[in-house]
Design an enzyme around this catalytic site. Structure first.
Site, PDB file in Angstrom:
ATOM      1  CG  HIS A   1      -2.006  -0.789   1.381  1.00 54.96           C
ATOM      2  ND1 HIS A   1      -3.416  -0.632   1.410  1.00 54.96           N
ATOM      3  CD2 HIS A   1      -2.166  -2.279   0.729  1.00 54.96           C
ATOM      4  CE1 HIS A   1      -4.192  -1.566   1.431  1.00 54.96           C
ATOM      5  NE2 HIS A   1      -3.463  -2.696   0.963  1.00 54.96           N
TER       6      HIS A   1
ATOM      7  N   PRO B   1      -4.104  -0.403  18.986  1.00 56.21           N
ATOM      8  CG  PRO B   1      -6.035  -1.424  18.174  1.00 56.21           C
ATOM      9  CD  PRO B   1      -5.307  -0.726  19.382  1.00 56.21           C
TER      10      PRO B   1
ATOM     11  CE  LYS C   1       3.843   2.804  13.812  1.00 55.70           C
ATOM     12  NZ  LYS C   1       4.333   2.747  12.348  1.00 55.70           N
TER      13      LYS C   1
ATOM     14  CE1 TYR D   1      -1.081   3.635   9.812  1.00 50.95           C
ATOM     15  CE2 TYR D   1      -0.069   2.392   7.765  1.00 50.95           C
ATOM     16  CZ  TYR D   1      -1.163   2.550   8.900  1.00 50.95           C
ATOM     17  OH  TYR D   1      -2.089   1.578   8.943  1.00 50.95           O
TER      18      TYR D   1
END
Length: 390
Positions: free
Chosen positions: A72, A292, A296, A384
């Site tokens: 992604h 969540p 991580k 992220y």
């Protein structure tokens, strides 16, 4: 039995550590309370950071990941009834990969068994002993009911937040930092193609919702619910109805299908300091838990054991102790960064009980700034996709 490293827990942390040690010529034994079938079917996290994927490739266990994983290059923040894309790869040069934790576990188990290395499944009453000495050992009862003893030089506690490792007797005082969030996640695994090509993090007046996936045919979805909520009160129809309300956006159609699994998970942060007690080294959820929202948990566990494997390689190979002595501090720097990022994402996206209009408008202001500012979007993106290991 005797081995150099006794590993408690056959989750991603324990299995990755065992594999990384084998690549360095260091023998180990993995002890797991559950059966192999249970461990390989246990659905947990599904987002792999860029450094995690790179490490698995370097370790030679990413063939199936590269074939079946879903890269992604962005994610969507959905608020004000519209998507606001965070272009992860454009902003950082890196990406994430959706690949279930249980799939990582399957790959690592297969690699270990193919190499003829031991995993002791269904080991009960596992207990570490004498961790403050240079002769630690682990006792357990095997699947046949026979008491066993595993002598080792180092013990790695990779058995999660409900395991025995973090409660092992120690003369080293530890501090446990905890924070409970006032909401939980209702998660479902549905036999339905994903409704969107990327993950969607939704801020909605009815509560947070997340659209994710595990494969091109299976969707993973979450709803914010009160922590005292009962799963029995959520029929499949109610779940789909609420997801449809919260995920609504122009041009978006929610794909539904049979719900295969559902459950409710409370959200909390935990950090144990230090992550070492003598010859016992904690890794993964045995040492820390993150909500969540930031994706991580498994990635921190993999980083922990990467640090530990390198430190043990220097210790057994060169007699160096400096990396082992610095293990806890090295890991905790990344842990606290991940805790802050996860807290920030959680606070920005969820509806806090009792929040007034002022607080809700602050959330929307933060979301709008993050979606419109290149600097703010880059900060989200680099956290992220995963900060570099070194």
């Amino acid at each position: 039995m005797r081995t150099r490293v006794g590993i408690i827990g056959a989750g991603p942390a324990g299995l990755a550590l065992a594999h990384l040690l084998r690549l360095r010529g260091i023998d180990s034994v993995v002890l797991e309370a559950r059966s192999r079938e249970y461990v390989e079917r246990r659905v947990r996290a599904g987002v792999l950071e860029h450094p995690t994927v790179e490490l698995l490739r370097e370790a030679g266990v990413a063939d199936r990941l590269d074939r079946e994983g879903m890269p992604h290059h962005g994610l969507s923040l959905r608020f004000d009834g519209a998507d606001h894309r965070i272009a992860l790869t454009d902003l950082t040069g890196r990406s994430i990969t959706v690949y279930g934790q249980q799939e990582v576990v399957k790959d690592l188990i297969a690699a270990r068994l193919e190499a003829g290395e031991p995993i002791v499944f269904e080991a009960s009453d596992v207990r570490p002993h004498d961790v403050e000495t240079d002769r630690p050992y682990i006792t357990y009862v095997d699947a046949d009911g026979t008491p066993q003893r595993l002598d080792c030089e180092v013990i790695a506690g990779c058995d999660g937040s409900h395991g025995v490792s973090h409660t092992a007797p120690s003369t080293v005082p530890s501090t446990r930092h905890e924070h409970d969030y006032p909401f939980a996640w209702l998660g479902v695994l549905a036999k339905a193609p994903p409704s969107h090509s990327e993950l969607i993090y939704t801020h909605h007046e009815r509560g947070f919702a997340l659209h994710s996936m595990r494969t091109p045919e299976i969707t993973r979805l979450y709803l914010q619910v009160p922590p005292e909520e009962r799963i029995e009160d959520w029929s499949d129809d109610r779940i789909w109805d609420e997801l449809g309300r919260r995920l609504t956006a122009d041009g978006f159609t929610l794909t539904t299908g049979p719900i295969m699994e559902k459950g409710i998970t409370t959200m909390r942060s935990v950090v144990t300091e230090p992550m070492r007690h003598g010859r016992l080294f904690l890794a993964g959820d045995a040492a820390h838990i993150v909500p969540p929202t930031g994706a991580k948990g498994m990635n921190l566990a993999i980083h922990d054991v990467w640090v530990l494997a390198e430190a043990l390689g220097r210790y057994f190979g060169e007699g160096r102790t400096d990396l082992l002595d610095g293990y806890s501090d090295t890991c905790l720097r990344r842990v606290w960064r991940a805790q802050h990022f996860s807290w920030w994402m959680t606070s920005m996206l969820h509806q806090a009980p009792g929040a007034d209009d002022f607080q809700r408008r602050l959330q929307l202001s933060q979301l709008r700034y993050t979606a419109s500012s290149t600097a703010a979007a880059t900060s989200l993106a680099e956290n992220y996709v995963g900060l570099p290991y070194r």
